[in-house]
Design a protein around this motif. Structure first.
Motif, PDB file in Angstrom:
ATOM      1  N   TRP A   1      13.404  37.730  13.053  1.00  0.00           N
ATOM      2  CA  TRP A   1      13.151  39.164  13.070  1.00  0.00           C
ATOM      3  C   TRP A   1      12.877  39.643  14.489  1.00  0.00           C
TER       4      TRP A   1
ATOM      5  N   PRO B   1       9.294  49.797  12.276  1.00  0.00           N
ATOM      6  CA  PRO B   1      10.145  48.891  11.504  1.00  0.00           C
ATOM      7  C   PRO B   1      10.416  47.608  12.288  1.00  0.00           C
TER       8      PRO B   1
ATOM      9  N   TRP C   1      16.361  59.959  12.207  1.00  0.00           N
ATOM     10  CA  TRP C   1      16.348  58.680  12.917  1.00  0.00           C
ATOM     11  C   TRP C   1      16.957  58.817  14.300  1.00  0.00           C
TER      12      TRP C   1
ATOM     13  N   TYR D   1      13.359  44.476  12.312  1.00  0.00           N
ATOM     14  CA  TYR D   1      14.721  44.260  11.855  1.00  0.00           C
ATOM     15  C   TYR D   1      15.063  42.771  11.782  1.00  0.00           C
ATOM     16  N   ARG D   2      15.712  42.377  10.693  1.00  0.00           N
ATOM     17  CA  ARG D   2      16.184  41.016  10.576  1.00  0.00           C
ATOM     18  C   ARG D   2      17.365  40.804  11.534  1.00  0.00           C
TER      19      ARG D   2
ATOM     20  N   PRO E   1      11.765  53.446   7.247  1.00  0.00           N
ATOM     21  CA  PRO E   1      12.256  53.437   5.872  1.00  0.00           C
ATOM     22  C   PRO E   1      11.147  53.876   4.924  1.00  0.00           C
TER      23      PRO E   1
ATOM     24  N   ASP F   1      17.032  43.775   5.046  1.00  0.00           N
ATOM     25  CA  ASP F   1      16.935  43.391   6.456  1.00  0.00           C
ATOM     26  C   ASP F   1      15.911  44.210   7.238  1.00  0.00           C
ATOM     27  N   HIS F   2      14.926  44.792   6.529  1.00  0.00           N
ATOM     28  CA  HIS F   2      13.931  45.626   7.198  1.00  0.00           C
ATOM     29  C   HIS F   2      12.534  45.349   6.652  1.00  0.00           C
TER      30      HIS F   2
END
Length: 252
Positions: free
Chosen positions: A39, A221, A9, A223-224, A17, A198-199
């Motif tokens: 998001w 991805p 990453w 993200y929240r 993820p 959260d993803h």
């Protein structure tokens, strides 16, 4: 293994993820993953969906296109280069505030909100008050409607993945500020898969036989926003553009 994932990453910037873990994932009363919330994508795809170097006004970034190659037909390559050369004034979203289309609206550098019910998923974007209503009732795309900037969206669930089929676009939007383009034959399939609390893994398949020799994919991805008081604010693009163009005109 965990160390390798973290290193990947840190180096690549776009490692996603893996799998479809349900650990810590909230669910609705209907048993579907609960995507309600604010998001945001954290990458540079809005500037260029392929690998690109930095320059004034554009951060460098790693591409989100599978294989980093877009399979343009020969005639469409010239159009892409023309768009790129004139992007400062020709980008319909950045220079004229038109709606970005799909999928670009997702990776604009602005947050968006998902409001989810058993029968509908609504997307509310900070950029220029754009909204999308996605019915989950199994209905087909309507026939005979004029093409639109955001297309017509129809959704369904495949297990824990929300799949949104989008058609009926006009040919005016770009995929990014670099001039990647399409025709009115564009067909987009989006896949939203919760990979953690959260993803979301966002995957897109793009088809357009007038512009591309075959379908192609991009992914990233989402993200929240978990910061306190996370919300959608107002980005009044047209108002700002009017102020810039007409200076002292009494818009306030």
């Amino acid at each position: 293994m965990a160390t390798l994932c973290v290193v990947a990453w840190m180096i690549g910037g776009t490692a996603l993820p893996q799998g479809n873990s349900s650990i810590g994932v909230r669910r609705t009363a209907a048993g579907k993953p609960d995507m309600n919330g604010v998001w945001q994508v954290l990458n540079t795809a809005s500037w260029d969906i392929q690998d690109h170097s930095g320059q004034m006004g554009m951060p460098p970034g790693v591409g989100v296109v599978e294989g980093n190659t877009i399979p343009y037909l020969p005639a469409a390559i010239a159009r892409k280069q023309e768009n790129f050369d004139n992007r400062a004034t020709a980008d319909p979203t950045d220079s004229r505030c038109f709606m970005p289309g799909v999928p670009r609206i997702t990776y604009m550098p602005f947050p968006f909100e998902i409001v989810q019910t058993a029968s509908t998923v609504a997307f509310r974007y900070e950029f220029a008050h754009v909204t999308r209503i996605v019915p989950l009732d199994g209905s087909n795309h309507p026939e005979g409607f004029p093409p639109t900037w955001m297309g017509d969206s129809r959704g369904h669930w495949e297990g824990d993945t929300l799949v949104v089929d989008v058609k009926n676009f006009n040919d005016q939007t770009w995929f990014d500020h670099a001039g990647n383009h399409h025709s009115d034959a564009l067909h987009v399939v989006e896949r939203y898969t919760i990979t953690g609390p959260d993803h979301i893994l966002y995957e897109v398949t793009v088809e357009d036989p007038k512009v591309f020799s075959k379908p192609w994919k991009l992914s990233m991805p989402i993200y929240r926003r978990i910061d306190k008081n996370a919300r959608i604010l107002e980005y009044e693009c047209v108002f700002y553009l009017q102020e810039e163009q007409y200076k002292d005109a009494p818009f306030k």
